[in-house]
Scaffold this motif. Structure first.
Motif, PDB file in Angstrom:
ATOM      1  N   PRO A 195       0.805  -1.240   0.000  1.00 44.46           N
ATOM      2  CA  PRO A 195       0.000   0.000   0.000  1.00 44.46           C
ATOM      3  C   PRO A 195       0.828   1.275   0.000  1.00 44.46           C
ATOM      4  O   PRO A 195       0.291   2.349  -0.306  1.00 44.46           O
ATOM      5  N   ALA A 196       2.114   1.188   0.336  1.00 40.25           N
ATOM      6  CA  ALA A 196       2.952   2.390   0.326  1.00 40.25           C
ATOM      7  C   ALA A 196       3.463   2.730  -1.071  1.00 40.25           C
ATOM      8  O   ALA A 196       4.088   3.777  -1.254  1.00 40.25           O
ATOM      9  N   PHE A 197       3.213   1.871  -2.043  1.00 38.42           N
ATOM     10  CA  PHE A 197       3.635   2.132  -3.422  1.00 38.42           C
ATOM     11  C   PHE A 197       2.740   3.201  -4.018  1.00 38.42           C
ATOM     12  O   PHE A 197       1.523   3.061  -4.064  1.00 38.42           O
ATOM     13  N   ARG A 198       3.336   4.285  -4.484  1.00 38.29           N
ATOM     14  CA  ARG A 198       2.589   5.444  -4.974  1.00 38.29           C
ATOM     15  C   ARG A 198       2.826   5.671  -6.466  1.00 38.29           C
ATOM     16  O   ARG A 198       3.958   5.545  -6.957  1.00 38.29           O
ATOM     17  N   LEU A 199       1.754   6.024  -7.163  1.00 41.17           N
ATOM     18  CA  LEU A 199       1.819   6.421  -8.570  1.00 41.17           C
ATOM     19  C   LEU A 199       1.115   7.767  -8.704  1.00 41.17           C
ATOM     20  O   LEU A 199      -0.097   7.861  -8.469  1.00 41.17           O
ATOM     21  N   ILE A 200       1.874   8.814  -9.052  1.00 45.39           N
ATOM     22  CA  ILE A 200       1.326  10.171  -9.183  1.00 45.39           C
ATOM     23  C   ILE A 200       1.299  10.536 -10.663  1.00 45.39           C
ATOM     24  O   ILE A 200       2.328  10.476 -11.338  1.00 45.39           O
ATOM     25  N   SER A 201       0.132  10.929 -11.167  1.00 46.20           N
ATOM     26  CA  SER A 201      -0.037  11.222 -12.586  1.00 46.20           C
ATOM     27  C   SER A 201       0.097  12.713 -12.860  1.00 46.20           C
ATOM     28  O   SER A 201      -0.392  13.548 -12.095  1.00 46.20           O
ATOM     29  N   LEU A 202       0.767  13.029 -13.971  1.00 47.23           N
ATOM     30  CA  LEU A 202       0.933  14.408 -14.441  1.00 47.23           C
ATOM     31  C   LEU A 202       0.676  14.442 -15.935  1.00 47.23           C
ATOM     32  O   LEU A 202       0.676  13.409 -16.607  1.00 47.23           O
ATOM     33  N   LYS A 203       0.462  15.629 -16.464  1.00 54.32           N
ATOM     34  CA  LYS A 203       0.385  15.837 -17.911  1.00 54.32           C
ATOM     35  C   LYS A 203       1.424  16.886 -18.292  1.00 54.32           C
ATOM     36  O   LYS A 203       1.454  17.975 -17.721  1.00 54.32           O
ATOM     37  N   ILE A 204       2.290  16.534 -19.255  1.00 59.65           N
ATOM     38  CA  ILE A 204       3.355  17.433 -19.683  1.00 59.65           C
ATOM     39  C   ILE A 204       3.267  17.598 -21.199  1.00 59.65           C
ATOM     40  O   ILE A 204       3.089  16.618 -21.928  1.00 59.65           O
ATOM     41  N   GLY A 205       3.440  18.829 -21.656  1.00 53.64           N
ATOM     42  CA  GLY A 205       3.360  19.124 -23.081  1.00 53.64           C
ATOM     43  C   GLY A 205       2.119  19.950 -23.376  1.00 53.64           C
ATOM     44  O   GLY A 205       1.000  19.498 -23.149  1.00 53.64           O
ATOM     45  N   VAL A 225      13.603  14.133  -2.284  1.00 54.86           N
ATOM     46  CA  VAL A 225      13.835  13.640  -3.640  1.00 54.86           C
ATOM     47  C   VAL A 225      12.530  13.640  -4.426  1.00 54.86           C
ATOM     48  O   VAL A 225      12.471  14.101  -5.575  1.00 54.86           O
ATOM     49  N   VAL A 226      11.470  13.145  -3.820  1.00 53.05           N
ATOM     50  CA  VAL A 226      10.162  13.105  -4.493  1.00 53.05           C
ATOM     51  C   VAL A 226       9.687  14.512  -4.833  1.00 53.05           C
ATOM     52  O   VAL A 226       9.237  14.782  -5.950  1.00 53.05           O
ATOM     53  N   SER A 227       9.790  15.425  -3.875  1.00 53.09           N
ATOM     54  CA  SER A 227       9.329  16.797  -4.124  1.00 53.09           C
ATOM     55  C   SER A 227      10.173  17.478  -5.197  1.00 53.09           C
ATOM     56  O   SER A 227       9.644  18.235  -6.018  1.00 53.09           O
ATOM     57  N   GLU A 228      11.480  17.195  -5.227  1.00 52.32           N
ATOM     58  CA  GLU A 228      12.347  17.795  -6.254  1.00 52.32           C
ATOM     59  C   GLU A 228      11.985  17.270  -7.634  1.00 52.32           C
ATOM     60  O   GLU A 228      11.957  18.025  -8.612  1.00 52.32           O
ATOM     61  N   VAL A 229      11.697  15.972  -7.734  1.00 52.77           N
ATOM     62  CA  VAL A 229      11.283  15.403  -9.019  1.00 52.77           C
ATOM     63  C   VAL A 229       9.989  16.054  -9.492  1.00 52.77           C
ATOM     64  O   VAL A 229       9.863  16.463 -10.653  1.00 52.77           O
ATOM     65  N   LEU A 230       9.021  16.169  -8.606  1.00 51.56           N
ATOM     66  CA  LEU A 230       7.737  16.769  -8.976  1.00 51.56           C
ATOM     67  C   LEU A 230       7.897  18.236  -9.353  1.00 51.56           C
ATOM     68  O   LEU A 230       7.237  18.728 -10.285  1.00 51.56           O
ATOM     69  N   LYS A 231       8.773  18.955  -8.649  1.00 52.16           N
ATOM     70  CA  LYS A 231       9.003  20.364  -8.974  1.00 52.16           C
ATOM     71  C   LYS A 231       9.605  20.520 -10.358  1.00 52.16           C
ATOM     72  O   LYS A 231       9.159  21.351 -11.164  1.00 52.16           O
ATOM     73  N   ARG A 232      10.623  19.712 -10.648  1.00 48.54           N
ATOM     74  CA  ARG A 232      11.271  19.838 -11.955  1.00 48.54           C
ATOM     75  C   ARG A 232      10.326  19.447 -13.082  1.00 48.54           C
ATOM     76  O   ARG A 232      10.340  20.063 -14.157  1.00 48.54           O
ATOM     77  N   LEU A 233       9.502  18.436 -12.862  1.00 49.63           N
ATOM     78  CA  LEU A 233       8.547  18.048 -13.897  1.00 49.63           C
ATOM     79  C   LEU A 233       7.484  19.120 -14.096  1.00 49.63           C
ATOM     80  O   LEU A 233       7.080  19.409 -15.231  1.00 49.63           O
ATOM     81  N   SER A 234       7.018  19.726 -13.020  1.00 41.27           N
ATOM     82  CA  SER A 234       5.966  20.747 -13.132  1.00 41.27           C
ATOM     83  C   SER A 234       6.472  22.007 -13.825  1.00 41.27           C
ATOM     84  O   SER A 234       5.669  22.773 -14.365  1.00 41.27           O
ATOM     85  N   ARG A 235       7.793  22.235 -13.814  1.00 42.22           N
ATOM     86  CA  ARG A 235       8.347  23.445 -14.445  1.00 42.22           C
ATOM     87  C   ARG A 235       8.586  23.262 -15.943  1.00 42.22           C
ATOM     88  O   ARG A 235       8.937  24.229 -16.624  1.00 42.22           O
ATOM     89  N   ILE A 236       8.446  22.055 -16.453  1.00 41.95           N
ATOM     90  CA  ILE A 236       8.704  21.819 -17.879  1.00 41.95           C
ATOM     91  C   ILE A 236       7.603  22.479 -18.711  1.00 41.95           C
ATOM     92  O   ILE A 236       6.419  22.202 -18.530  1.00 41.95           O
ATOM     93  N   LYS A 237       8.004  23.334 -19.624  1.00 45.60           N
ATOM     94  CA  LYS A 237       7.076  24.007 -20.534  1.00 45.60           C
ATOM     95  C   LYS A 237       7.554  23.754 -21.957  1.00 45.60           C
ATOM     96  O   LYS A 237       8.463  24.417 -22.455  1.00 45.60           O
TER      97      LYS A 237
END
Length: 524
Positions: A195-205, A225-237
């Motif tokens: 149950p601790a396995f997490r999948l967070i969905s995003l849309k990029i592009g 580490v998780v927050s840094e990954v999410l931050k860098r992905l959210s900044r992709i334009k």
């Protein structure tokens, strides 16, 4: 001059500041924040021939005109026909629930009683409706009611689960990721049933709206580490993401380093093993290549099969890999330095043999090596891009013919052909393609330094290479760990050698040094 400085600034920005060209606003994007409307959706999508608009009427207390919108080819028509339209138009005629339907309660009534779909949700924004339709779902509108219902009917042609050709193993699982995101997450979920396995969905592009999933185990991955990954992905334009390499270049720390700072794999077992070590995975729809962060250099010299074989076998194989890296990187440079500047270190018989082989060759050892290396790179690239049967023939026959012809024409010495051939074979022992490319790239300046300054220049090159490696970080973590900073336990446990499975008691120092590994599982 100002534009030149602006271009140089754009090429040296950090990951959080990287951008590509701005996407011009489209009429659809301008309307996305407005209230949901069936007519608005029709006006935005009716120019596409693959968008299906199916109108029908619910005959309840009031007649409600419904509109079903979906993309032909991305949906399962059998489900739409038999489990949606047939039920709403035929099966429920005369049912008490249908007799109470009005324009105001049609959505709630259908959602609760009349739509036996496993995936269904209510939406009230235009952007959600467009994303759902273009993503393969069907959206059902009820007149001009400001809400709609999304029904999950996605179904499109996809490739089956096969063994990855680039990561073949003698022993281990044979399944590999595909181009379908949900298939990939399913393969991963089969490996990690917690149950601790997490999948967070995003849309990029901005235009492709590519689905991206960030995978991690919450109890193992560090929150920073998780927050840094999410931050860098959210900044992709960007306009679009068609492969995970688009994301890799946008989030890596040092884009001008030849060394890979983000690992990738096609194997679910490899990604699952990385997640069990506290790392974070990035899965992109449309590609079988999944990314892993953060990474260390030693990870690129390990394969999943290292954890499916016994420890003594793995120690030997890893020694061969590290030896292969050293030979692929330094063998031509050492030969050039010895034959050009340091002949006195050779035994007399060997020096005479080398001199006899070079008799009549009009080029220096450096020129010989550069020509042979260039020819080898051309052959490798040609063999890679041609169809497989032809490519293998060109790679083997071409090398033999060119090498033999060059020796007979006295353009290169026989020993140089042997050195370059040994270098190429050693490069094939590197399991990571990206690391192999980096070694091939660095080999050229090493050869030039050895050809101009001998062992002194080669020493300078090795020293500069070590400084560069020690300065690298992958998402803030040392690239040369556990060698620098020195982690003796990790170094002896699972770096150059691997202890037996019962000795793998601790997770890697890089991310989780204080947690015992109750079940060692595996690691890349």
């Amino acid at each position: 001059m100002r534009s030149l400085f602006s271009m140089l600034k754009d090429l040296t920005v950090r990951p959080k500041e990287r951008r590509t060209r701005a996407t011009p606003p489209l009429p659809a994007e301008e309307d996305w924040s407005k209230p949901l409307s069936a007519q608005k959706v029709r006006s935005l999508l009716n120019k596409s021939s693959d968008i299906i608009f199916r109108e029908f009427t619910l005959r309840g207390k009031e007649e409600v005109t419904c509109l079903l919108v979906y993309v032909d080819g991305l949906t399962d028509k059998y489900i739409i026909d038999h489990y949606l339209l047939k039920i709403l138009m035929v099966d429920f005629n005369g049912e008490p629930q249908l007799s109470r339907v009005t324009a105001d309660n049609a959505l709630d009534t259908v959602f609760k009683f009349l739509a036996p779909a496993s995936e269904a949700k209510k939406i009230k924004e235009l952007g959600e409706a467009l994303d759902s339709i273009l993503g393969g779902d069907a959206v059902l509108f009820f007149g001009e009611y400001p809400q709609a219902m999304v029904i999950g009917v996605r179904n499109w042609p996809n490739r089956g689960v096969w063994e990855p050709e680039t990561e073949a193993v003698v022993r281990g699982p044979r399944e590999g990721f595909t181009e379908t995101l949900r298939t990939n997450t399913t393969l991963l979920r089969r490996k990690i049933k917690h149950p601790a396995f997490r999948l967070i969905s995003l849309k990029i592009g901005e235009l492709t709206r590519t689905d991206v999933v960030v995978a991690y185990i919450e109890t193992l991955a560090k929150p920073d580490v998780v927050s840094e990954v999410l931050k860098r992905l959210s900044r992709i334009k960007v306009d679009g993401v068609l492969e995970s390499a688009y994301i890799e270049e946008m989030i890596e720390d040092y884009p001008y380093s030849p060394f890979p700072q983000i690992a990738y794999t096609e194997r679910p077992d490899v990604l699952a093993a990385d997640l069990l070590e506290g790392k974070v995975g990035i899965i992109v729809d449309g590609t079988p290549i999944a990314l892993t962060v953060p990474v260390v250099l030693a990870q690129f010299l390990q394969v999943s099969e290292d954890y499916y074989e016994r420890a003594m076998i793995v120690i030997l194989i890893r020694f061969i890999r590290y030896l292969g890296v050293a030979v692929a990187l330094l063998a031509p440079s050492i030969y050039i330095a010895v034959t050009t500047f340091h002949q006195e270190i050779l035994p007399s018989n060997l020096a005479l043999s080398i001199a006899a082989g070079r008799e009549g060759v009009p080029f220096s050892a450096l020129s010989e090596a550069m020509m042979m290396t260039l020819a080898l790179e051309i052959l490798m690239e040609a063999g890679l891009r041609l169809p497989k049967p032809i490519g293998q023939t060109i790679g083997i026959v071409g090398a033999l013919v060119l090498g033999d012809a060059a020796v007979k024409a006295s353009l290169v010495s026989p020993l140089m052909v042997i050195i370059i051939g040994l270098t190429a074979i050693s490069g094939y022992a590197i399991p990571s393609y990206d690391l192999g490319i980096a070694v091939r790239l660095i080999r050229l300046p090493m050869m030039i330094l050895a050809g101009t300054m001998g062992f002194f220049g080669l020493g300078l090159g090795v020293y500069a290479l070590l400084i560069h490696l020690l300065s690298l970080r992958s998402f803030g973590y040392p690239y040369m760990s556990p060698l620098a900073p020195l982690r003796l336990r990790a170094l002896l446990q699972d770096t150059f050698v691997r202890t037996p499975r019962w000795g793998l008691k601790h997770r890697p120092h890089l991310l989780d040094a204080d947690t015992d590994r109750k079940k060692p599982g595996g690691k890349r």
